[in-house]
Enzyme design. Structure first.
Site, PDB file in Angstrom:
ATOM      1  N   TYR A 191       0.864  -1.185   0.000  1.00  0.00           N
ATOM      2  CA  TYR A 191       0.000   0.000   0.000  1.00  0.00           C
ATOM      3  C   TYR A 191       0.896   1.229   0.000  1.00  0.00           C
ATOM      4  O   TYR A 191       1.904   1.277   0.714  1.00  0.00           O
ATOM      5  CB  TYR A 191      -0.884   0.018   1.259  1.00  0.00           C
ATOM      6  CG  TYR A 191      -1.730   1.269   1.403  1.00  0.00           C
ATOM      7  CD1 TYR A 191      -3.013   1.320   0.884  1.00  0.00           C
ATOM      8  CD2 TYR A 191      -1.235   2.401   2.070  1.00  0.00           C
ATOM      9  CE1 TYR A 191      -3.793   2.461   1.007  1.00  0.00           C
ATOM     10  CE2 TYR A 191      -1.999   3.546   2.194  1.00  0.00           C
ATOM     11  CZ  TYR A 191      -3.276   3.574   1.665  1.00  0.00           C
ATOM     12  OH  TYR A 191      -4.039   4.704   1.783  1.00  0.00           O
TER      13      TYR A 191
ATOM     14  N   GLU B  45      -3.366   7.692  -3.910  1.00  0.00           N
ATOM     15  CA  GLU B  45      -3.385   6.399  -3.211  1.00  0.00           C
ATOM     16  C   GLU B  45      -3.190   5.269  -4.225  1.00  0.00           C
ATOM     17  O   GLU B  45      -3.894   5.228  -5.244  1.00  0.00           O
ATOM     18  CB  GLU B  45      -4.720   6.215  -2.481  1.00  0.00           C
ATOM     19  CG  GLU B  45      -4.750   4.981  -1.590  1.00  0.00           C
ATOM     20  CD  GLU B  45      -6.105   4.823  -0.889  1.00  0.00           C
ATOM     21  OE1 GLU B  45      -7.146   4.957  -1.537  1.00  0.00           O
ATOM     22  OE2 GLU B  45      -6.094   4.561   0.330  1.00  0.00           O
TER      23      GLU B  45
END
Lengths: 393, 307
Positions: free
Chosen positions: A116, A204
């Site tokens: 991530y 993101e």
């Protein structure tokens, strides 16, 4: 302002952030051409809407999954037909869902491991922060809650920018070495440059992946921009997709009104964001449900107030309206005149409670009283909220 | 003593020749505030004339400060030029810059805040209503009004108000004044994610101010500034404090990105902030209409007189 995944990835490529090769199509005839640009082999078919949870979403025609893995391009071609033009409902779209108007085909990469990576503002320090985790493809809030030790944060000094040692340190924490480390370093640096140069509010990548051959790729991309900075980024403004926005919110933005639709039945028209939020809260506090957030701002003109009323009344769920104005900058009489004209223009039949206080309030109240309109005056916020809740009950 | 500004404070208005800045400069002059200079690059040597007032305009903040002895500036310039206007105040060595401007890019504020590290100048705002220290005249006139708040709703007294929201500040002040409870100073810190002065900074000033007997702290969803202030209050502040948080019904994810919540921690919903307020001994107002009453309850519990 939000953009689609395929638009975000085009920006990524422009800034040197590696992504799997991909192409788009907006009509079935274009599927073949789009797929021709990709190599033969496993292909992803991805519905493009501004909402997360696409993979686990369901189309209103019953088809499950807005993101699909296909073994061949032929399968991908058939699969895309199930998605384009259909309405996809995910955990983030609400029950109405979003119509899929673009299909994004990408090469399905071999995944060694998922990570991530995000860049956003850290409000506590007023600095950009990189957030990364070895737990990719997961809900990051769950990771933060259950395994905070697997979440790494790097604060960036805006005067210097991202430092090499910070990147090295982060990569070590993520357990990357060799070619992976080299590629990850390049990706992180370029992603930060993109974040900074485009005035992004958040970038993101979930998941970021490594492949068996040492590549590091952004498999997904979610990017939003600071709306205050759009004036200096016409190239970003050009990416805006009005199909993804509530028509009432688009209409509101034309009049510089800040409007957000909710699912209750008491509409409100308020000046100031804090007061608008707490007007919604107080409606709920007294047992009602707010239909919207609407801040007419500080310099609201008569035209803005009329536009605000029309937008409010365009919501069929609305059963009553609460106007709550504390005039600091604005003149209560301007609001009162706007209310009277708007009510007359739209022929308002719904209950209306008006609470005015502040600058030139006496004249404003007199204008309302002299209008002959069937509106109810509220003294305090609590009084006005109780009255409108009772009137729509 | 009030905090930050007193009726004697001399003020510069940056953007005094614009509609917005000009209108509020007039309202501040009406209030009796010492508006001693305007700044508009290229218009130095002209005057801002209003009634009996003739306010000189300078090309730079440094020139204005040097000529008039002003220590505070209020910024009304449009968003693309606002960051520069703030830094000009820092360069001129002012004590305080109050940025009213709404819509400054976040990146500009990140850079401004970094550039202000170690500087003597305090920034309040941006995107804020400003600061009011009420005066002793009719409707609190004779005080110092910096920004866009309605001056007449104030009353000189002993309550400090700090808020991210302009209109909620006015709401609180109006309730206090209606109950004959005056204020020392009311500070709007602004609604932007990057601001110069936060709740805690103002709470510390109020706590140290002997004239301030009680405090109203108004916040909203997003960030953890209210939580930080509440925890400090629990440990350090003996004065009665009432709190209100707006946004209990705000839909999740509309104003901040998904990853925003992770960095701020799990403390940025209204419910979470209210829970921390209660845990820290802050009397929570159930609705905005309850803010002054909440402070009265807190004062009564501590045996403190607010009037």
């Amino acid at each position: 302002m939000n953009i689609h995944e395929y638009q975000a990835k085009a920006l990524f490529e422009k800034f040197g952030v590696a992504v799997p090769k991909g192409t788009t199509a907006t009509n079935p005839e274009a599927f073949v051409t789009a797929l021709a640009a990709l190599p033969e082999g496993p292909t992803m078919v991805k519905s493009q809407i501004h909402a997360g949870g696409r993979g686990k979403g369901t189309f209103t025609n019953g088809f499950k999954g807005g993101v699909k893995f296909c073994k061949t391009k032929a399968d991908a071609l058939a699969m895309a037909g199930n998605m384009l033009g259909q309405t996809l409902v995910t955990a983030q779209t609400g029950p109405v869902g979003r119509k899929v108007q673009t299909i994004y085909f990408t090469v399905a990469s071999d995944i060694k491991k998922e990570y991530y990576l995000a860049i956003l503002l850290d409000r506590a320090t007023s600095r950009p922060v990189i957030v990364a985790s070895t737990e990719g493809g997961m809900d990051i809030e769950t990771v933060a809650h259950d395994t905070p030790e697997k979440l790494f944060k790097v604060l960036i000094d805006p005067a210097y920018g991202i430092a090499d040692f910070q990147i090295r340190d982060l990569i070590t924490k993520l357990g990357l070495a060799g070619a992976e480390a080299k590629n990850a370093a390049k990706l992180i640096r370029n992603l930060y440059t993109m974040f900074w140069e485009t005035d992004a509010a958040m970038v993101e990548v979930n998941p970021l992946i490594t492949t068996p051959t040492g590549e590091v790729l952004a498999l997904d991309a979610k990017v939003s921009f600071d709306s205050n900075a759009l004036y200096r980024h016409p190239e970003i403004v050009a990416l805006r997709d009005l199909n993804e926005e509530d028509p009432k919110e688009i209409e509101a933005s034309k009049y510089s009104l800040s409007y957000i639709a909710l699912d209750g039945n008491i509409a409100c028209l308020v000046n100031g964001a804090g007061l608008a939020m707490s007007t919604m809260d107080i409606i709920q506090h007294f047992g009602g449900t707010p239909a919207n957030f609407l801040d007419v701002g500080g310099g609201a003109s008569k035209d803005q107030v009329i536009a605000a009323f029309k937008i409010i009344l365009g919501d069929p769920n609305v059963k009553g309206i609460l106007v709550n104005i504390f005039g600091g900058i604005m003149d209560c009489n301007v609001i009162a005149t706007g209310i009277v004209e708007a009510v007359k223009e739209v022929g308002l039949k719904l209950p209306l409670v008006v609470r005015l206080e502040g600058n030139n309030v006496v004249a404003g109240k007199a204008t309302l009283a002299a209008s002959g309109l069937a509106l109810v005056a509220g003294d305090t916020m609590a009084d006005a909220a109780q009255k409108i809740v009772k009137l729509v009950a | 003593m009030a905090i930050l500004i007193t009726p004697e404070t001399k003020i510069i208005v940056q953007g005094i020749t614009g509609d917005f800045g000009g209108r509020h400069a007039k309202l501040s002059l009406d209030y009796g505030t010492q508006v001693v200079a305007g700044v508009t690059p290229g218009k130095g040597g002209q005057f801002f004339e209003y009634g009996a007032h003739k306010v000189p305009i300078y090309n730079s903040v440094a020139d204005a400060a040097k000529a008039t002895g002003a220590t505070v500036s209020v910024i009304f310039v449009p968003p693309p030029f606002a960051a520069d206007a703030i830094l000009e105040c820092v360069d001129a060595g002012l004590d305080l810059a109050v940025a009213i401007t709404e819509g400054i890019p976040i990146k500009d504020m990140i850079r401004v805040k970094r550039a202000m590290t170690g500087a003597k100048t305090r920034l309040v705002g941006p995107n804020c209503p400003g600061i009011v220290t009420p005066g002793t005249g009719k409707d609190s006139f004779g005080g110092c009004r910096i920004g866009i708040a309605p001056g007449y709703i104030h009353k000189k007294g002993h309550v400090g108000v700090v808020s991210r929201s302009g209109t909620l500040t006015y709401e609180a002040v109006f309730q206090l004044t209606s109950k004959n409870i005056g204020q020392t100073t009311c500070v709007g810190i602004g609604g932007d994610p990057v601001n110069g002065t936060n709740h805690l900074d103002v709470i510390k000033l109020f706590n140290a101010d002997p004239e301030t007997h009680g405090i109203i702290l108004i916040g909203e969803i997003g960030g953890n500034a209210e939580v930080e202030a509440a925890r400090w209050i629990k440990a350090n502040c003996k004065k009665p404090v009432a709190g209100f948080i707006a946004g209990a019904t705000a839909p999740a994810g509309r104003r901040m990105g998904h990853a925003g919540a992770i960095v701020g921690g799990a403390e940025d919903t209204a419910a979470a902030k209210i829970a921390v307020f209660k845990e820290c001994g802050i009397e929570v107002a159930a609705t905005p209409s309850d803010m002054a009453d909440a402070l009265l309850r807190a004062a009564k519990a501590k045996g403190v007189t607010l009037t």
